[in-house]
Design an enzyme around this catalytic site. Sequence first.
Site, PDB file in Angstrom:
ATOM      1  N   LYS A   1       2.490  11.453 -11.604  1.00 10.21           N
ATOM      2  CA  LYS A   1       1.714  10.475 -12.385  1.00 10.21           C
ATOM      3  C   LYS A   1       2.577   9.244 -12.619  1.00 10.21           C
ATOM      4  CE  LYS A   1      -1.165  13.336 -15.329  1.00 10.21           C
ATOM      5  NZ  LYS A   1      -1.531  13.465 -16.752  1.00 10.21           N
TER       6      LYS A   1
ATOM      7  N   ARG B   1       0.819  -1.232   0.000  1.00 12.28           N
ATOM      8  CA  ARG B   1       0.000   0.000   0.000  1.00 12.28           C
ATOM      9  C   ARG B   1       0.844   1.270   0.000  1.00 12.28           C
ATOM     10  NH1 ARG B   1      -2.802  -3.113   3.560  1.00 12.28           N
ATOM     11  NH2 ARG B   1      -4.640  -4.084   2.627  1.00 12.28           N
TER      12      ARG B   1
ATOM     13  N   GLU C   1      -4.932  17.296 -12.067  1.00 14.60           N
ATOM     14  CA  GLU C   1      -5.437  17.560 -13.418  1.00 14.60           C
ATOM     15  C   GLU C   1      -6.918  17.903 -13.440  1.00 14.60           C
ATOM     16  OE1 GLU C   1      -3.570  15.110 -16.346  1.00 14.60           O
ATOM     17  OE2 GLU C   1      -4.983  15.710 -17.895  1.00 14.60           O
TER      18      GLU C   1
ATOM     19  N   ARG D   1      -3.587  21.761 -15.380  1.00  5.61           N
ATOM     20  CA  ARG D   1      -2.608  20.734 -15.756  1.00  5.61           C
ATOM     21  C   ARG D   1      -2.826  20.235 -17.172  1.00  5.61           C
ATOM     22  NH1 ARG D   1      -0.004  16.275 -11.718  1.00  5.61           N
ATOM     23  NH2 ARG D   1       1.275  15.188 -13.247  1.00  5.61           N
TER      24      ARG D   1
ATOM     25  N   LYS E   1       6.694  23.059 -15.467  1.00  7.46           N
ATOM     26  CA  LYS E   1       5.966  21.876 -15.016  1.00  7.46           C
ATOM     27  C   LYS E   1       5.639  21.993 -13.528  1.00  7.46           C
ATOM     28  CE  LYS E   1       4.853  17.260 -14.993  1.00  7.46           C
ATOM     29  NZ  LYS E   1       4.700  16.060 -15.789  1.00  7.46           N
TER      30      LYS E   1
ATOM     31  N   HIS F   1       7.217   9.227 -29.207  1.00  9.31           N
ATOM     32  CA  HIS F   1       6.405  10.239 -28.544  1.00  9.31           C
ATOM     33  C   HIS F   1       6.860  11.673 -28.843  1.00  9.31           C
ATOM     34  CE1 HIS F   1       3.785  11.899 -25.510  1.00  9.31           C
ATOM     35  NE2 HIS F   1       4.823  12.515 -24.950  1.00  9.31           N
TER      36      HIS F   1
ATOM     37  N   ASN G   1      -0.749  19.106 -21.921  1.00 12.63           N
ATOM     38  CA  ASN G   1      -1.059  18.232 -23.058  1.00 12.63           C
ATOM     39  C   ASN G   1      -0.992  18.960 -24.396  1.00 12.63           C
ATOM     40  OD1 ASN G   1      -1.475  15.935 -21.514  1.00 12.63           O
ATOM     41  ND2 ASN G   1      -3.570  16.554 -21.034  1.00 12.63           N
TER      42      ASN G   1
ATOM     43  N   GLU H   1       9.490  18.257 -25.601  1.00 13.93           N
ATOM     44  CA  GLU H   1       8.747  18.615 -24.378  1.00 13.93           C
ATOM     45  C   GLU H   1       9.277  19.930 -23.797  1.00 13.93           C
ATOM     46  OE1 GLU H   1       6.155  16.831 -23.579  1.00 13.93           O
ATOM     47  OE2 GLU H   1       6.531  14.771 -24.257  1.00 13.93           O
TER      48      GLU H   1
ATOM     49  N   HIS I   1      -0.368  17.146 -27.586  1.00 18.96           N
ATOM     50  CA  HIS I   1      -0.441  15.719 -27.287  1.00 18.96           C
ATOM     51  C   HIS I   1      -1.673  15.019 -27.854  1.00 18.96           C
ATOM     52  CE1 HIS I   1       3.044  16.361 -24.888  1.00 18.96           C
ATOM     53  NE2 HIS I   1       3.037  15.135 -24.390  1.00 18.96           N
TER      54      HIS I   1
ATOM     55  N   HIS J   1      -0.444  11.946 -29.699  1.00 21.52           N
ATOM     56  CA  HIS J   1      -0.791  10.567 -29.361  1.00 21.52           C
ATOM     57  C   HIS J   1      -1.421   9.846 -30.542  1.00 21.52           C
ATOM     58  CE1 HIS J   1      -0.893  11.550 -24.799  1.00 21.52           C
ATOM     59  NE2 HIS J   1       0.262  11.024 -25.149  1.00 21.52           N
TER      60      HIS J   1
HETATM   61  N1  LIG Z   1       4.431  10.304 -15.562  1.00 21.21           N
HETATM   62  C1  LIG Z   1       4.352  11.330 -16.368  1.00 21.21           C
HETATM   63  O1  LIG Z   1       3.919  12.418 -15.984  1.00 21.21           O
HETATM   64  C2  LIG Z   1       4.847  11.188 -17.767  1.00 21.21           C
HETATM   65  C3  LIG Z   1       5.004  12.320 -18.570  1.00 21.21           C
HETATM   66  C4  LIG Z   1       5.525  12.143 -19.846  1.00 21.21           C
HETATM   67  C5  LIG Z   1       5.841  10.875 -20.306  1.00 21.21           C
HETATM   68  N2  LIG Z   1       5.660   9.797 -19.499  1.00 21.21           N
HETATM   69  C6  LIG Z   1       6.022   8.450 -19.943  1.00 21.21           C
HETATM   70  O2  LIG Z   1       7.418   8.426 -20.129  1.00 21.21           O
HETATM   71  C7  LIG Z   1       7.738   7.426 -21.097  1.00 21.21           C
HETATM   72  C8  LIG Z   1       8.744   7.989 -22.057  1.00 21.21           C
HETATM   73  O3  LIG Z   1       9.907   8.343 -21.352  1.00 21.21           O
HETATM   74  P1  LIG Z   1      11.360   8.277 -22.027  1.00 21.21           P
HETATM   75  O4  LIG Z   1      11.317   9.011 -23.302  1.00 21.21           O
HETATM   76  O5  LIG Z   1      12.329   8.646 -21.007  1.00 21.21           O
HETATM   77  O6  LIG Z   1      11.444   6.749 -22.424  1.00 21.21           O
HETATM   78  P2  LIG Z   1      12.371   5.546 -21.888  1.00 21.21           P
HETATM   79  O7  LIG Z   1      12.352   5.441 -20.432  1.00 21.21           O
HETATM   80  O8  LIG Z   1      11.959   4.367 -22.667  1.00 21.21           O
HETATM   81  O9  LIG Z   1      13.810   6.009 -22.335  1.00 21.21           O
HETATM   82  C9  LIG Z   1      14.115   6.083 -23.710  1.00 21.21           C
HETATM   83  C10 LIG Z   1      15.287   5.176 -24.080  1.00 21.21           C
HETATM   84  O10 LIG Z   1      16.483   5.774 -23.607  1.00 21.21           O
HETATM   85  C11 LIG Z   1      17.177   4.871 -22.752  1.00 21.21           C
HETATM   86  N3  LIG Z   1      17.846   5.711 -21.770  1.00 21.21           N
HETATM   87  C12 LIG Z   1      17.276   6.513 -20.839  1.00 21.21           C
HETATM   88  N4  LIG Z   1      18.204   7.220 -20.191  1.00 21.21           N
HETATM   89  C13 LIG Z   1      19.408   6.846 -20.695  1.00 21.21           C
HETATM   90  C14 LIG Z   1      20.743   7.235 -20.443  1.00 21.21           C
HETATM   91  N5  LIG Z   1      21.040   8.196 -19.564  1.00 21.21           N
HETATM   92  N6  LIG Z   1      21.714   6.617 -21.135  1.00 21.21           N
HETATM   93  C15 LIG Z   1      21.425   5.669 -22.076  1.00 21.21           C
HETATM   94  N7  LIG Z   1      20.185   5.295 -22.367  1.00 21.21           N
HETATM   95  C16 LIG Z   1      19.178   5.877 -21.700  1.00 21.21           C
HETATM   96  C17 LIG Z   1      16.141   3.930 -22.237  1.00 21.21           C
HETATM   97  O11 LIG Z   1      16.704   2.703 -21.866  1.00 21.21           O
HETATM   98  C18 LIG Z   1      15.224   3.804 -23.439  1.00 21.21           C
HETATM   99  O12 LIG Z   1      15.745   2.880 -24.330  1.00 21.21           O
HETATM  100  C19 LIG Z   1       6.439   7.025 -21.730  1.00 21.21           C
HETATM  101  O13 LIG Z   1       6.068   5.758 -21.235  1.00 21.21           O
HETATM  102  C20 LIG Z   1       5.433   8.074 -21.266  1.00 21.21           C
HETATM  103  O14 LIG Z   1       4.139   7.565 -21.131  1.00 21.21           O
HETATM  104  C21 LIG Z   1       5.165   9.935 -18.240  1.00 21.21           C
HETATM  105 ZN   LIG Z   2       4.737  14.152 -23.584  1.00 23.30          ZN
END
Ligand SMILES: NC(=O)c1ccc[n+]([C@@H]2O[C@H](COP(=O)([O-])OP(=O)(O)OC[C@H]3O[C@@H](n4cnc5c(N)ncnc54)[C@H](O)[C@@H]3O)[C@@H](O)[C@H]2O)c1
Ligand SMILES: [Zn+2]
Length: 531
Positions: free
Chosen positions: A320, A298, A407, A411, A397, A434, A415, A362, A418, A422
């Site tokens: 999130k 939990r 949100e 918030r 942010k 993305h 988007n 972003e 987006h 998306h």
């Molecule tokens: N929680 C939120 O508010 C929020 C907001 C935006 C996006 N997201 C989510 O985030 C995800 C996308 O994040 P992302 O773009 O970081 O993707 P990711 O975590 O898949 O990273 C992208 C790639 O880069 C690699 N990588 C990351 N850091 C590295 C480093 N320092 N050195 C070498 N390789 C590295 C990872 O292994 C992966 O292959 C999506 O799932 C999206 O839904 C969440």
């Molecule tokens: Zn985004």
Amino acid sequence: MTSTASTSIVLTGFMGVGKSAVGREVAIRLGRTFIDLDDKIEEMAGMRIPQIFETWGEAHFRALERKLLRQLALQQGLVIATGGGALVDARNREMMVQQSLVVCLTATPETILQRLGNDTQRPLLAGPQRLQRIVQLLNQRAAAYAEIPQWVDTSGKSIAQVADEVLVLAQNQRGGVLRLPVTLPDDTRYEILLGSGLLSHIPALLAEQHLTGQVVIVSDENVAAHWAAQLQEAFATAGQQPHLSVLPAGETHKTLATIRHLYDDFLAAGLDRSGLVLALGGGVVGDMAGFAAATYLRGVRLVQVPTSLLAMVDSSVGGKTGVDLPQGKNLVGAFKQPNLVVIDPDLLATLPPQEYRNGLAEVIKHGIIQDAALFEQFAGDGPDSLLSMIARALRVKIGVVQRDPFEAGERAHLNLGHTFGHAIEQVSNFAIPHGQGVALGLIAAATLAANRGLCPASLPQQIRDVLARVGLPVTLADYSPEQILAAMTTDKKRKQGRIRFVLPRAVGQVGVYEDVRDAEVLTSLRAVMMM
Ligand SMILES: NC(=O)c1ccc[n+]([C@@H]2O[C@H](COP(=O)([O-])OP(=O)(O)OC[C@H]3O[C@@H](n4cnc5c(N)ncnc54)[C@H](O)[C@@H]3O)[C@@H](O)[C@H]2O)c1
Ligand SMILES: [Zn+2]
């Protein structure tokens, strides 16, 4: 920034934020000399500030200010309150930030108006419509204030409370670390620490924040290969042996099956409720480690150590978390605020360039939402530094999630681009990542806004130029506008059957619209495809 006990503390910020009163209080508590820059200038000039403005003009006043700041920068152990415009000058600002702990006190325009009352000694606020004048001046200074490392919001707080916060910053200062506090409406508070080389300091930072207990590090195979050893070594030096859980990399693994695997690992490692989960990775790792931390027993504490640019400026902040289902992205999740976020830009050295560019989409989005000066930097010589770019994008942010953590309203602005983005990702079956979807979405949203007359007609091209400059795609082939529109209607952000669009009104300002017709969507998508 040097970090000795005798480093001067400089308080700056807009008029009415309480710089002098807080400065006096901080000086008394530290047993230091307090200097009010404006008082000193009046002493030097032999007349009151409104008179200086009247007799010699603002330029003369600024020259006096600069001269005095230069003298003060050479001294140590002072508490200095500056006038609201003193550190708007980049040279003044850099000089003081180098030499001292500079804290920007902030307040809402309404608070400022209320605090100033009918004070007529304010040459810059002369005349009627004071609130509008305050907002206007604040906007002019926003970019300069954004570059000041530390902020303390003073709205609704007493002088003593603000002084407390300044003293905490003074105690915690460490060379080159930015501390960005996040305070939510329910008084949940955590800090984002931003600084080069912080990875190795994580055990010390956890101790400093009383985040004790067993640690489980969650990472993915790419990130772990580069950075896990260094982090584990730092823990070993501190006498700790955290368990490391390495997940397969990539969005396709952001599933409940992986979460289940994490629970198994947590149990096998003996993680109990006094322990904590440390997410070392991009958004995928952060979202999954966060969701597992929210639900395991939990809820256990969570520390985010983002390693991708996207995670640094976006996903690691705001709480999130979640996973995808075969039916769609992020369909299961929880709000889970981290207890600490540690951002070390050095980790970006191993991030593939394509992923870095995706993150820039972003950053640019945050500029369009609320930081026009950040956006303009991309149009000009580029951001001052990686650190300042991350800090500024983060501040957008942070501001938004502080005001609207769940949100309910504002918030949604995050988007921007987006809804289109998306849908574009989806029709490409996620071959378009993305960040690229967002880039195209930003152009489509601006085109839609321009066609409606909501923003200047030149905005779509302006955004397109900036995105192209950083190497993001600005045209889309292979898919039809109709396909993309169809994908949009399954977006979970729909509200009672209507698609909500965030549209730019200008660089730095957006609004939410629910009356967008399909024809408008198709027209703006066609524009993105034709260019
Ligand atoms: N929680 C939120 O508010 C929020 C907001 C935006 C996006 N997201 C989510 O985030 C995800 C996308 O994040 P992302 O773009 O970081 O993707 P990711 O975590 O898949 O990273 C992208 C790639 O880069 C690699 N990588 C990351 N850091 C590295 C480093 N320092 N050195 C070498 N390789 C590295 C990872 O292994 C992966 O292959 C999506 O799932 C999206 O839904 C969440
Ligand atoms: Zn985004």
